[in-house]
Design an enzyme around this catalytic site. Structure first.
Site, short mmCIF file in Angstrom:
data_model
loop_
_atom_site.label_atom_id
_atom_site.label_comp_id
_atom_site.label_asym_id
_atom_site.label_seq_id
_atom_site.Cartn_x
_atom_site.Cartn_y
_atom_site.Cartn_z
N CYS A 133 -27.75 20.26 -10.69
CA CYS A 133 -27.34 19.73 -9.40
C CYS A 133 -26.49 20.69 -8.59
O CYS A 133 -25.98 21.68 -9.10
CB CYS A 133 -26.48 18.48 -9.61
N GLY A 156 -31.44 22.12 -7.25
CA GLY A 156 -32.09 20.85 -7.56
C GLY A 156 -33.01 20.45 -6.43
O GLY A 156 -32.61 20.49 -5.27
N ASN A 214 -21.94 17.26 -10.40
CA ASN A 214 -22.73 18.37 -10.95
C ASN A 214 -22.25 18.61 -12.37
O ASN A 214 -21.05 18.77 -12.60
CB ASN A 214 -22.53 19.64 -10.10
N GLY A 215 -23.18 18.65 -13.32
CA GLY A 215 -22.80 18.85 -14.72
C GLY A 215 -23.36 17.74 -15.57
O GLY A 215 -24.19 16.95 -15.11
N CYS A 238 -19.88 28.85 -16.88
CA CYS A 238 -21.25 29.08 -17.36
C CYS A 238 -21.71 30.50 -17.01
O CYS A 238 -21.81 30.86 -15.83
CB CYS A 238 -22.16 28.05 -16.70
N TYR A 294 -28.59 33.87 -13.61
CA TYR A 294 -29.83 33.27 -13.13
C TYR A 294 -29.69 32.17 -12.08
O TYR A 294 -30.42 32.15 -11.10
CB TYR A 294 -30.57 32.74 -14.36
N SER A 338 -34.90 36.10 -9.10
CA SER A 338 -33.56 36.28 -9.64
C SER A 338 -33.42 37.56 -10.46
O SER A 338 -32.29 37.95 -10.78
CB SER A 338 -33.17 35.07 -10.49
N CYS A 396 -28.41 23.73 -24.03
CA CYS A 396 -27.20 23.52 -23.22
C CYS A 396 -26.96 22.02 -23.11
O CYS A 396 -27.89 21.27 -22.86
CB CYS A 396 -27.40 24.11 -21.84
N CYS A 444 -18.48 30.42 -20.82
CA CYS A 444 -19.29 29.71 -21.80
C CYS A 444 -20.45 30.63 -22.20
O CYS A 444 -21.14 31.19 -21.34
CB CYS A 444 -19.84 28.41 -21.22
S1 SF4 Z 1 -24.63 26.59 -22.74
FE1 SF4 Z 1 -25.45 28.32 -21.50
S2 SF4 Z 1 -26.38 27.36 -19.70
FE2 SF4 Z 1 -25.04 25.83 -20.66
S3 SF4 Z 1 -23.07 26.01 -19.62
FE3 SF4 Z 1 -22.97 27.32 -21.43
S4 SF4 Z 1 -23.65 29.36 -20.70
FE4 SF4 Z 1 -24.27 27.85 -19.15
#
Ligand code: SF4
Length: 472
Positions: free
Chosen positions: A12, A38, A112-113, A246, A252, A293, A392, A447
């Protein structure tokens, strides 16, 4: 690459504005610039100070809102949403913003999330009598706010946010306030900007540019911003924070003209390509990137290696959107239609093909085949991120582990499957170095869970005892 071609989808994008006489129109353009996040549904909720009006539907921003709709959405505050459905599935009832009306006022909600403890919380709330309108995890927040025994709305919201786990960038709007909240891990991007005397908030800064707003700063993990006629104020709903943005947003998802935590995404991708050239030097004639990308990373690889960058693959922009085709087989046919090799560029050449990631591998195999059929002598695939081995849980639809080709296959096995002459992935350390970021935790924490399997948050572990009776 094209998200819909490969099974890697952002869930999103959110946009909000406060204090602008043309709030709905500003939101419309903001959402258009977030459309890549999205394409399945979109909506705008507007407040005129007394009532919230809403229009939403399935499809693209340009398909859902007519001129008449926009003229009807009168007000000075608005929130909007573009959706790719994963959690809770698709369906018109799940298109956001969600609107809840009660005797004490209305609440519009855009998210979003993805919440990782939504199922547990939902069962508990239903056991306590809550009736859900949607199958979306987003709705949990509204019920938790309603259930809170605190007297002030902001305190109710803080208490509710502290019960959530997972990723959330929330925009909430009442008749008289816009409230912005980011999860304690800052997993999804969220920035605030200024447009004259108004405030704007968006998943990506490219939405500020399109409406002429100036970036102020990023919303911080565990922070709430309350925007109303008195201005803007920041509150902290938890100090237990651990920055974990993230990494795939850089690799990407985000648009190249966006800045994430003050780093331009195109520059970040170029750096990834340069790092890849250092880690994987290959003797070849041309470097090409998979549109769109991977182009920035390909330019970076070419710059660092001294091998010329060429347009070896072209995207046909005017074929139908592939995401509406449900099966893998049809998606693969979509790839064929959407990408074409440039024979004059690749024929007789040793080609380095830069891509940003491999999810299932089917698309990579098809592109390698396509390049070889067009006469490429060798095709060396270099990937500007590490292998995606884990799913994810934070709002990106990377499918289940079984569907991830790197989930149980070695690099050499993947190379054989996609038919490349060589295959190299960027290392985790190289990726962090190129992005100027660090592991989860510090100011530049990231992450990396889909690469390493180390998830920054707990999953579905909310202690039942703490929610029983919702005495919070
Ligand atoms: S698991 Fe991968 S795609 Fe999901 S938030 Fe973490 S880095 Fe991003």
């Amino acid at each position: 690459m094209l998200a819909e071609l490969r099974g890697l989808n952002e869930e999103c994008g959110v946009f909000g504005v406060w204090g602008h006489h043309n709030a709905a129109h500003i939101t419309y353009y903001g959402l258009q610039s977030l459309q890549h996040r999205g394409q399945e549904g979109t909506g705008i909720a507007v407040t005129d100070g007394k009532q919230i009006h809403i229009k939403k539907g399935e499809g693209l921003v340009t398909e859902v809102f007519s001129k008449n709709d926009m003229d009807d959405l009168q007000g000075t505050g608005a929130i909007g949403h573009v959706r790719y459905a994963t959690a809770g599935g698709s369906g018109p009832e799940n298109v956001q913003p969600l609107l809840f009306k009660s005797q004490t006022g209305s609440l519009a909600l855009a998210h979003n999330g993805n919440l990782t403890n939504a199922t547990v919380l939902r069962s508990l709330l239903e056991a306590e009598g809550s009736i859900f309108q949607t199958t979306s995890d987003t709705e949990v927040l509204a019920h938790l706010i309603k259930r809170s025994k605190r007297t002030q709305f902001i305190d109710q919201m803080k208490a509710a946010l502290n019960m959530l786990q997972g990723a959330y960038a929330y925009l909430l709007m009442t008749e008289t306030e816009l409230i912005v909240a980011l999860d304690p891990y800052g997993l999804r991007p969220l920035s605030i900007g200024r447009l004259g005397d108004s405030y704007v908030v968006a998943s990506e800064t490219c939405a500020f540019d399109i409406v002429g707003a100036d970036y102020i700063r990023d919303v911080q993990p565990g922070e709430m911003l309350i925007i109303n006629h008195d201005g803007i104020r920041s509150e902290i709903f938890t100090t237990q924070t651990q920055m974990s943005l993230c990494t795939m947003e850089y690799v990407y998802f985000s648009r190249p003209d966006s800045d994430l935590q003050e780093m331009n995404v195109h520059t970040a991708r170029k750096n990834l390509g340069k790092q890849l050239a250092l880690e994987a030097p290959i003797d070849a004639d041309v470097v090409t990137g998979v549109p769109d990308s991977s182009i920035s990373a390909a330019i970076g690889y070419a710059e660092e290696s001294g091998i010329p960058y060429e347009l070896g693959l072209i995207k046909n922009r005017y074929v139908g959107r592939t995401f509406i085709q449900p099966t893998q087989q049809l998606r693969e046919q979509g790839v064929k239609m959407k990408l074409s090799p440039v024979r004059g560029v690749v024929e007789g050449k040793r080609v380095i093909m830069v891509d940003d990631s491999i999810v299932r591998g089917t698309t990579s195999r098809r592109i390698v085949r396509m390049l070889k059929k067009a006469g490429a002598r060798e095709v060396h695939v270099v990937i500007s991120s590490p292998p995606i081995k884990h799913p994810c849980f934070y709002g990106i639809d990377t499918s289940s582990r079984e569907e991830l080709i790197a989930g149980d296959k070695s690099v050499e096995e993947i190379r054989q499957i996609i038919g490349a002459d060589s295959l190299t992935f960027l290392s985790v350390e190289g990726m962090l170095k190129a992005l100027g970021r660090e592991q989860s935790g510090g100011m530049k924490g990231s992450c990396l869970a889909c690469f390493t399997g180390k998830y920054p948050t707990e999953r579905e572990t909310f202690a039942v005892g703490t929610t029983r009776g919702f005495d919070f």
